[in-house]
Enzyme design. Sequence first.
Site, mmCIF file in Angstrom:
data_model
loop_
_atom_site.group_PDB
_atom_site.id
_atom_site.type_symbol
_atom_site.label_atom_id
_atom_site.label_comp_id
_atom_site.label_asym_id
_atom_site.label_seq_id
_atom_site.Cartn_x
_atom_site.Cartn_y
_atom_site.Cartn_z
ATOM 1 N N HIS A 1 5.168 57.628 47.364
ATOM 2 C CA HIS A 1 5.667 56.291 47.679
ATOM 3 C C HIS A 1 6.722 55.910 46.657
ATOM 4 C CE1 HIS A 1 2.881 54.939 44.529
ATOM 5 N NE2 HIS A 1 3.444 53.738 44.568
ATOM 6 N N HIS B 1 -21.260 46.266 34.935
ATOM 7 C CA HIS B 1 -20.728 45.702 36.178
ATOM 8 C C HIS B 1 -19.203 45.592 36.076
ATOM 9 C CE1 HIS B 1 -20.137 41.126 35.276
ATOM 10 N NE2 HIS B 1 -19.946 41.819 34.181
ATOM 11 N N ASP C 1 -2.156 52.285 41.743
ATOM 12 C CA ASP C 1 -1.731 53.682 41.913
ATOM 13 C C ASP C 1 -2.718 54.624 41.230
ATOM 14 O OD1 ASP C 1 0.574 52.892 43.267
ATOM 15 O OD2 ASP C 1 1.813 52.909 41.461
ATOM 16 N N CYS D 1 -16.805 46.554 41.863
ATOM 17 C CA CYS D 1 -18.210 46.547 41.454
ATOM 18 C C CYS D 1 -19.001 47.671 42.115
ATOM 19 C CB CYS D 1 -18.839 45.182 41.709
ATOM 20 S SG CYS D 1 -18.954 44.663 43.432
ATOM 21 N N HIS E 1 -22.030 40.954 44.829
ATOM 22 C CA HIS E 1 -21.647 41.611 43.576
ATOM 23 C C HIS E 1 -22.810 42.465 43.112
ATOM 24 C CE1 HIS E 1 -19.647 42.292 39.790
ATOM 25 N NE2 HIS E 1 -20.632 41.739 39.107
#
Length: 253
Positions: free
Chosen positions: A69, A221, A82, A126, A194
């Site tokens: 790209h 987390h 990316d 998460c 979450h």
Amino acid sequence: MRKHILASIQAHTAQAYPHECCGLLLAIGRKHVYLPCENIATDPTEEFRIAPEAFAAAEDQGEVIGIVHSHPDATSRPSPRDLAMCEATELPWHILSWPEGDLRTIVPTGNTPLLGRPFVHGAWDCWQVCADWYKREMGLEFPAFERQDGWWEDAAGPSLYEQAYQAAGFDRVSVPQRGDMIVMAVGRTAHPNHAGIYLGADPSLPGEASGVHGQGPFLLHHLYGRPSEIIVFGGPWLDRSRMILRQHGYHPA
């Protein structure tokens, strides 16, 4: 990169400018070719997206060996997205700045640190930090769950975690132990949206130093908009808990 491939990418980039161009490198027998693709992103000046159908059609022609790209009016330096998607696709990514014309290639490392990774929904989020912990700690591989931006705010019906946990090999339990996945409700909804890995009193991570000290229990987390981290699991985080999930047959030492 072979000259004719680079020339094809440059021509496609110039044609697409000021939008990002995107395409695939294919190996067809002993020949390498560049296959231009349509950028179907909502804002093609800022990002790119290749339709799944176009990717599947390319695979029917040959082996996909790279993703290409452009960065219009920017350097070829990879963005956090990316880097994340390069890891997720497990393919080299080739980025061409335009009109500067600099080409840069990044390759997947296969071992992104669990801590300090930037948030990129669908690649470094998460769920992914949980999945990567299970892969490194238990050797488990999970399917790529499709998730759209904003799903965590939709309180109509069961959340993605509620829908998928049984098929992914989890059981609900009542008392957490190290390695369990804690599913919580964050934001302005009671929706379970979450998750993190319960580490108990031991904040160590497979293959990397956590740098965390003190008294737990601890939780790994990755909250929206923040780097992945280890926190003390208590107070408001405990109040936000909605489900404790355990992988079939997991018994930590």
